[in-house]
Every structure is written in structure tokens, then in C-alpha cells.
Design a protein around this motif. Structure first.
Motif, mmCIF file in Angstrom:
data_model
loop_
_atom_site.group_PDB
_atom_site.id
_atom_site.type_symbol
_atom_site.label_atom_id
_atom_site.label_comp_id
_atom_site.label_asym_id
_atom_site.label_seq_id
_atom_site.Cartn_x
_atom_site.Cartn_y
_atom_site.Cartn_z
ATOM 1 N N LEU A 141 -47.456 33.051 50.804
ATOM 2 C CA LEU A 141 -48.453 33.355 49.783
ATOM 3 C C LEU A 141 -49.784 32.691 50.098
ATOM 4 O O LEU A 141 -50.855 33.271 49.848
ATOM 5 C CB LEU A 141 -47.941 32.917 48.411
ATOM 6 N N SER A 142 -49.743 31.477 50.644
ATOM 7 C CA SER A 142 -50.998 30.827 51.051
ATOM 8 C C SER A 142 -51.681 31.628 52.147
ATOM 9 O O SER A 142 -52.908 31.816 52.136
ATOM 10 C CB SER A 142 -50.717 29.395 51.536
ATOM 11 N N ALA A 143 -50.890 32.105 53.110
ATOM 12 C CA ALA A 143 -51.454 32.893 54.199
ATOM 13 C C ALA A 143 -52.010 34.222 53.685
ATOM 14 O O ALA A 143 -53.090 34.662 54.105
ATOM 15 C CB ALA A 143 -50.388 33.142 55.259
ATOM 16 N N ILE A 144 -51.287 34.866 52.787
ATOM 17 C CA ILE A 144 -51.765 36.138 52.224
ATOM 18 C C ILE A 144 -53.065 35.927 51.459
ATOM 19 O O ILE A 144 -54.005 36.725 51.558
ATOM 20 C CB ILE A 144 -50.679 36.755 51.324
ATOM 21 N N THR A 145 -53.119 34.846 50.679
ATOM 22 C CA THR A 145 -54.352 34.547 49.937
ATOM 23 C C THR A 145 -55.520 34.330 50.888
ATOM 24 O O THR A 145 -56.624 34.864 50.684
ATOM 25 C CB THR A 145 -54.139 33.297 49.072
ATOM 26 N N LEU A 146 -55.293 33.553 51.923
ATOM 27 C CA LEU A 146 -56.357 33.277 52.891
ATOM 28 C C LEU A 146 -56.821 34.561 53.581
ATOM 29 O O LEU A 146 -58.023 34.830 53.693
ATOM 30 C CB LEU A 146 -55.856 32.278 53.928
ATOM 31 N N LYS A 147 -55.874 35.369 54.047
ATOM 32 C CA LYS A 147 -56.221 36.610 54.721
ATOM 33 C C LYS A 147 -56.936 37.577 53.776
ATOM 34 O O LYS A 147 -57.847 38.306 54.181
ATOM 35 C CB LYS A 147 -54.960 37.268 55.268
ATOM 36 N N ALA A 158 -61.769 44.159 59.011
ATOM 37 C CA ALA A 158 -61.085 44.033 57.718
ATOM 38 C C ALA A 158 -59.789 44.832 57.713
ATOM 39 O O ALA A 158 -58.779 44.403 57.157
ATOM 40 C CB ALA A 158 -62.004 44.494 56.589
ATOM 41 N N ARG A 159 -59.811 46.020 58.354
ATOM 42 C CA ARG A 159 -58.600 46.828 58.418
ATOM 43 C C ARG A 159 -57.500 46.105 59.191
ATOM 44 O O ARG A 159 -56.324 46.153 58.817
ATOM 45 C CB ARG A 159 -58.914 48.165 59.069
ATOM 46 N N GLU A 160 -57.858 45.424 60.259
ATOM 47 C CA GLU A 160 -56.877 44.654 61.016
ATOM 48 C C GLU A 160 -56.273 43.540 60.157
ATOM 49 O O GLU A 160 -55.062 43.280 60.220
ATOM 50 C CB GLU A 160 -57.542 44.061 62.261
ATOM 51 N N GLU A 161 -57.133 42.892 59.385
ATOM 52 C CA GLU A 161 -56.629 41.828 58.511
ATOM 53 C C GLU A 161 -55.700 42.381 57.442
ATOM 54 O O GLU A 161 -54.694 41.750 57.084
ATOM 55 C CB GLU A 161 -57.798 41.070 57.856
ATOM 56 N N VAL A 162 -56.017 43.574 56.922
ATOM 57 C CA VAL A 162 -55.142 44.197 55.930
ATOM 58 C C VAL A 162 -53.778 44.491 56.543
ATOM 59 O O VAL A 162 -52.732 44.317 55.897
ATOM 60 C CB VAL A 162 -55.779 45.482 55.369
ATOM 61 N N THR A 163 -53.767 44.906 57.802
ATOM 62 C CA THR A 163 -52.489 45.146 58.489
ATOM 63 C C THR A 163 -51.673 43.857 58.563
ATOM 64 O O THR A 163 -50.458 43.861 58.323
ATOM 65 C CB THR A 163 -52.747 45.684 59.904
ATOM 66 N N ASP A 164 -52.353 42.747 58.878
ATOM 67 C CA ASP A 164 -51.655 41.453 58.899
ATOM 68 C C ASP A 164 -51.125 41.088 57.525
ATOM 69 O O ASP A 164 -50.013 40.542 57.390
ATOM 70 C CB ASP A 164 -52.606 40.360 59.404
ATOM 71 N N ILE A 165 -51.922 41.370 56.488
ATOM 72 C CA ILE A 165 -51.494 41.042 55.126
ATOM 73 C C ILE A 165 -50.241 41.826 54.762
ATOM 74 O O ILE A 165 -49.289 41.289 54.173
ATOM 75 C CB ILE A 165 -52.631 41.334 54.120
ATOM 76 N N LEU A 166 -50.205 43.116 55.111
ATOM 77 C CA LEU A 166 -49.023 43.923 54.823
ATOM 78 C C LEU A 166 -47.803 43.388 55.550
ATOM 79 O O LEU A 166 -46.697 43.332 54.992
ATOM 80 C CB LEU A 166 -49.285 45.379 55.224
ATOM 81 N N THR A 167 -47.996 42.985 56.807
ATOM 82 C CA THR A 167 -46.878 42.420 57.563
ATOM 83 C C THR A 167 -46.364 41.147 56.907
ATOM 84 O O THR A 167 -45.150 40.936 56.782
ATOM 85 C CB THR A 167 -47.323 42.132 59.004
ATOM 86 N N MET A 168 -47.294 40.281 56.497
ATOM 87 C CA MET A 168 -46.898 39.031 55.832
ATOM 88 C C MET A 168 -46.193 39.312 54.514
ATOM 89 O O MET A 168 -45.202 38.644 54.164
ATOM 90 C CB MET A 168 -48.124 38.161 55.593
ATOM 91 N N ALA A 169 -46.671 40.286 53.771
ATOM 92 C CA ALA A 169 -46.050 40.602 52.480
ATOM 93 C C ALA A 169 -44.624 41.111 52.687
ATOM 94 O O ALA A 169 -43.702 40.752 51.945
ATOM 95 C CB ALA A 169 -46.885 41.633 51.732
ATOM 96 N N ARG A 170 -44.444 41.975 53.686
ATOM 97 C CA ARG A 170 -43.089 42.474 53.976
ATOM 98 C C ARG A 170 -42.172 41.332 54.410
ATOM 99 O O ARG A 170 -40.994 41.280 54.026
ATOM 100 C CB ARG A 170 -43.156 43.550 55.061
ATOM 101 N N GLN A 171 -42.711 40.420 55.225
ATOM 102 C CA GLN A 171 -41.905 39.291 55.657
ATOM 103 C C GLN A 171 -41.545 38.390 54.474
ATOM 104 O O GLN A 171 -40.430 37.870 54.384
ATOM 105 C CB GLN A 171 -42.651 38.480 56.716
ATOM 106 N N ALA A 172 -42.508 38.203 53.555
ATOM 107 C CA ALA A 172 -42.227 37.388 52.362
ATOM 108 C C ALA A 172 -41.116 38.013 51.533
ATOM 109 O O ALA A 172 -40.230 37.311 51.021
ATOM 110 C CB ALA A 172 -43.497 37.231 51.524
ATOM 111 N N LEU A 173 -41.148 39.354 51.409
ATOM 112 C CA LEU A 173 -40.090 40.030 50.661
ATOM 113 C C LEU A 173 -38.746 39.861 51.357
ATOM 114 O O LEU A 173 -37.721 39.607 50.713
ATOM 115 C CB LEU A 173 -40.435 41.513 50.518
ATOM 116 N N ALA A 174 -38.754 39.987 52.676
ATOM 117 C CA ALA A 174 -37.507 39.779 53.421
ATOM 118 C C ALA A 174 -37.017 38.345 53.266
ATOM 119 O O ALA A 174 -35.814 38.092 53.148
ATOM 120 C CB ALA A 174 -37.729 40.118 54.900
ATOM 121 N N ASP A 175 -37.949 37.386 53.246
ATOM 122 C CA ASP A 175 -37.568 35.981 53.065
ATOM 123 C C ASP A 175 -36.902 35.749 51.726
ATOM 124 O O ASP A 175 -35.918 35.002 51.614
ATOM 125 C CB ASP A 175 -38.800 35.081 53.194
ATOM 126 N N VAL A 176 -37.437 36.387 50.685
ATOM 127 C CA VAL A 176 -36.836 36.235 49.351
ATOM 128 C C VAL A 176 -35.403 36.745 49.362
ATOM 129 O O VAL A 176 -34.501 36.133 48.778
ATOM 130 C CB VAL A 176 -37.679 36.987 48.303
#
Length: 500
Positions: free
Chosen positions: A320-326, A341-359
Motif C-alpha cells: 500500500l505504501s508503494a501504491i500510494t507513492l506510485k 504516467a501510463r507506465e507507472e499505472v501499469t506498475d500500480i496495477l501489478t502491485m495491486a494484483r500482488q497485494a490481493l494475492a498476498d492477502v
């Protein structure tokens, strides 16, 4: 019941959003024949996809929840080509312990959290274990009543008059009541005065009928000898027990009974005392055992809650800290650098999916993590925040458990850099020497007066607990150069846990 169905609905909708290309979704809930039925269907699932009820996370968890309320879950593709998730459950379950919720009692949670050796022998499955202490109480009560009846029959064999028999019956009834207290109320924990008075009263009731009967009878002081063993501590009880048997022998000699009765009368009293002592102790042990099992269940539930809280903090805090920063970076880049910005959004989506998998992995209780992958992720996140990173990692062949703990330490350290510091530089160093792996994360952005945040709560306190589990240790503080550091050390081969 409603909570379980709401959870099913939430998971079904989550699966629609994540795994399907649905254009239409149908949600239907109704009650018929004392059964509530929830059906969620969508038209966007591949016909060849298997029903995802696998006992792990997601719908597998929901199947377990429904089974806890006597319900069932089904999923698949119907004749119209729609993928459906259907949950059914009776409005009134056949399990009293489920009345409040799917995990209403500590014992029901315990069965899902850890195996209990000998559970079938102690309580069986389902709710049968709930009445075993009551059964022990009933059996003990029946045994005591049976011995009381035998004592009275032995008195009748002497041939007393009706008035004498009635007097013996009154004494035996009062002695039986005292015996119930001694067998079920833990007399060894009573105050000394109370124990003395109760034993004195029972002794009086046991010997009093000798005033109108001419000789002792079988099992005459059986209850008294059993009560002495139950109420008196240490070796004194056995001395008193022997004295009671000797008293019956002396009384039998004085009454001039035959050799046969001279042996039978004291032995029957002493054996009755041993049986009373044994059956009463076993009844108490059964009650204590079930109390201990309930305590163990509550401890297991508490431990599981702490684990889930710790894992959620460690896994989601970083993400969540990384998603907020990105997200903040993307917001700043949108006007001037939309492609970046589009590249950063791609990273954010990847991080969000990983966070969901982590949960989802939290339910499994263990998740293997790679220190190398976490170092690369940390470099990317810190670089996006404008922080210079120097990393030196040389840790080949780490044990999986140790590497997971160190990767978690790195995550938390980077999370703290992003959230609590004004760092411009971060160093990450991991080395192995003399059978010990050492990870050090340092930054130059922390107040010199800040205390080391290892406090046993969340964050670094959690990490200290994790490292202790692999025989490691965690330290944190400000070094001579004014950099705040978090240092984790752990042996490559943790010592085996002691046998329980």
C-alpha cells in the motif's frame, strides 16, 4: 447465516471482476422449504474453466464456511453457458455451537486451526464431546449411589429393627450428600477449617450407627476413606486411610465376628474408598481436560488472529505504501509526461494484483518470499521516490524459511523509509559469514533522537518475533554516521524446536 451468504456474494462478485469478461450478472436469493438459496451467475466465463472449489482460498474457503452451517456450495457452467456460484443452507442448523456464527466456539475454531491428537477418543466428532464431562459426572454419581445402596443392604443383613434401619438410612443419606461435595467440589482446595469440619461430620455419620448396631458392616467407612484421599494433601492422607481401615479391624475384633468377616469388613471399606477416590478423581480430570481444551482452543484462536494481523501488516504495509507513492508520482506526471504516467499505472496495477494475492496467502499461513526479488522491488520503489539506493546482496542458497523472514524484514524497513523518514540515500547489504546471514538496511533521513521502534507491536516488533522463530535477532538504531539502520541476523541452520 446472513454473514456467510454475504461473504459468498462478495467472493462471487470479486471473481467476476477478476476472472471473467462478463456483460451480464444475475443475483438471486430466495427461501423455500426452510432453505435459503443464493445464486450468482454471469455470462463471461470460459466454458472449459473448472469450478474453482478447491479447498484453498476463495470459493474453497466459502465451501468450508457453508459446511460449518450445514450448507453446501456448488459452482459450474449451466445449460445456458452462464457460470454460476450457488450457496444453500438451512435456516436452522443442526449444530448448536453454530448458532451465533460459523465459528461460534473456540473448540470449533480449534478443529480448523490445529490437529488435536486423540480428539476422537476424548470427544469424538461434532458435538458429542460437549456432554462427556456430564457423562463422567453421571457415571460417578451412579457409582456412588450404588455403593450407598450396597452399604445399606449390608446393614440390613445384620437384622436391625425398623427404627434402627431408619436411623442408619438417615446417617447414610447425610454421608452420601457429603460425599457428593467431596467428589465434585475439589475439597483439597477448600480452607483447612472447612475440610476438617466436613471430614469430621462424615466420620461421625459413618460411626454413629454403631451406637445401636452390635457390629460393623461391609463398606461401613468406604465413603470416609475415599473422602480422606480426596481432601487431605500429601502423605498424611494415606496414613489416615490406613488408620480408618485399622479402626474397622479393631471394631470387628471387639464385636467377635468370624474370621471371614474379620477380613471382609476392613478390606471392603478400604476397597470402596479406593474406588470412590479413583472414580471421583477421573471425573475431575475429565472436567479439567475439557477446560484445558477450551483454553487451548482460545489460545489457538488468539494466536491465529495475531498471525493474520501480523501477516496483513507485513504484506500490505509495503504494497500500500508503494501504491500510494506510485499513484502520487503518476498524478504529477500526467500533465507533462503521459507516457511515463501510463507506465507507472501499469506498475500500480501489478502491485495491486500482488497485494490481493498476498492477502489470499494469509489464509495458508505461509508464503515463500525471495530476498533477491524484494531487493529489486525496493530499488524500483525507492528510485520512484527519488531516493538513491545502493544494494549489495550476496546470499546464495539461503534456506527458504530464513530467506522469507529476511525478505519480510527488508519490506518493513523500506516501508518505514517511505512512511517515516526524509531519506535521500538508502543502503541495502546482505552477506553470509560463519554460518550466519546478516541483512542491514540503513537510511540517512531519521531524527537522531528517535528511539529504536522495536516494541513488540506491529512493524519491527513483528519482525523481531519472526526472527526469534528462526533463532535470529533484530536490532535497530542510529549508527556513528547518523544513519538509522535495521539489522537482522539469523543462522543458516536454525536449531530444531524442542519436542513437546
Amino acid at each position: 447465516m446472513e454473514t456467510v451468504l454475504a461473504t459468498v456474494l462478495r467472493e462471487a462478485i470479486t471473481n467476476v471482476l477478476r476472472h471473467s469478461k462478463a456483460q451480464n450478472v444475475m443475483i438471486r436469493a430466495d427461501v423455500a422449504g426452510g432453505v435459503v438459496r443464493l445464486r450468482v451467475a454471469n455470462d463471461g466465463v470460459d466454458r472449459d474453466a473448472p469450478a474453482p472449489i478447491d479447498g484453498g482460498n476463495g470459493l474453497g474457503n466459502l465451501s468450508t464456511r457453508l459446511q460449518a452451517v450445514d450448507g453446501r456450495l456448488s459452482a459450474g457452467i449451466d445449460s445456458d453457458g452462464w457460470f454460476h456460484v450457488t450457496a444453500e443452507a438451512p435456516l436452522t442448523t443442526g449444530r448448536p455451537e453454530q448458532a451465533g456464527s460459523p465459528a461460534a466456539t473456540p473448540r470449533s475454531r480449534l478443529r480448523r486451526l490445529l490437529p488435536l491428537p486423540g480428539a476422537d477418543a476424548l470427544g469424538g466428532n461434532g458435538d458429542s464431546g460437549m456432554w462427556r464431562p456430564r457423562l463422567a459426572f453421571t457415571v460417578t454419581l451412579v457409582v456412588l449411589a450404588g455403593y450407598a445402596l450396597i452399604m445399606y443392604i449390608n446393614v440390613l443383613d445384620i437384622g436391625p429393627s425398623p427404627a434402627q434401619a431408619l436411623g442408619v438410612l438417615a446417617c447414610l443419606a447425610a454421608g452420601f450428600a457429603l460425599q457428593i461435595l467431596h467428589s465434585f467440589r475439589g475439597p483439597r482446595n477448600w480452607p483447612g477449617r472447612r475440610r476438617l469440619l466436613s471430614l469430621a461430620a462424615q466420620a461421625l455419620l459413618s460411626y454413629l450407627p454403631l451406637l445401636w448396631l452390635d457390629r460393623p458392616w461391609g463398606s461401613m467407612v468406604g465413603f470416609l476413606s475415599g473422602s480422606v484421599l480426596l481432601a487431605v494433601r500429601d502423605r498424611v492422607r494415606w496414613a489416615l486411610y490406613a488408620a480408618i481401615g485399622a479402626s474397622v479391624l479393631i471394631l470387628s475384633l471387639a464385636a467377635g465376628v468370624s474370621i471371614r468377616y474379620l477380613i471382609y469388613l476392613p478390606v471392603s471399606s478400604l476397597l470402596t474408598g479406593l474406588v470412590v477416590y479413583g472414580i471421583s478423581s477421573l471425573s475431575t480430570l475429565v472436567a479439567e481436560l475439557y477446560a484445558a481444551r477450551d483454553g487451548l482452543a482460545r489460545m489457538a484462536v488468539t494466536r491465529e488472529r495475531l498471525r493474520v494481523a501480523r501477516d496483513l501488516h507485513d504484506l500490505l504495509g509495503y504494497s500500500l505504501s508503494a501504491i500510494t507513492l506510485k499513484s502520487e508520482l503518476t498524478y504529477r506526471l500526467l500533465p507533462a509526461q503521459p507516457h511515463r504516467a501510463r507506465e507507472e499505472v501499469t506498475d500500480i496495477l501489478t502491485m495491486a494484483r500482488q497485494a490481493l494475492a498476498d492477502v489470499r496467502t494469509v489464509a495458508d499461513g505461509y508464503r515463500a518470499m525471495s530476498l533477491g526479488v524484494e531487493v529489486q522491488s525496493a530499488q524500483s520503489i525507492l528510485a520512484a521516490a527519488g531516493i538513491e539506493v545502493r544494494a549489495e546482496v550476496s546470499t546464495p542458497g539461503l534456506p527458504a524459511g530464513v530467506e522469507t523472514v529476511l525478505a519480510t524484514v527488508l519490506r518493513e524497513a523500506i516501508t518505514n523509509v517511505l512512511r517515516h523518514s526524509k531519506a535521500q540515500n538508502v543502503t541495502i547489504r546482505a552477506t553470509v559469514a560463519d554460518g550466519v546471514v546478516r541483512l542491514r538496511v540503513a537510511n540517512d533521513g531519521v531524527d537522531r533522537d528517535a528511539p529504536a521502534p522495536i516494541d513488540g507491536g506491529n512493524g519491527l516488533g513483528n519482525l523481531s518475533t519472526r526472527l526469534q522463530a528462526v533463532d535470529g535477532r533484530l536490532s535497530a538504531g542510529i549508527d556513528r554516521d547518523g544513519w538509522f539502520h535495521v539489522t537482522a541476523e539469523a543462522p543458516l541452520t536454525p536449531s530444531p524446536s524442542p519436542a513437546p
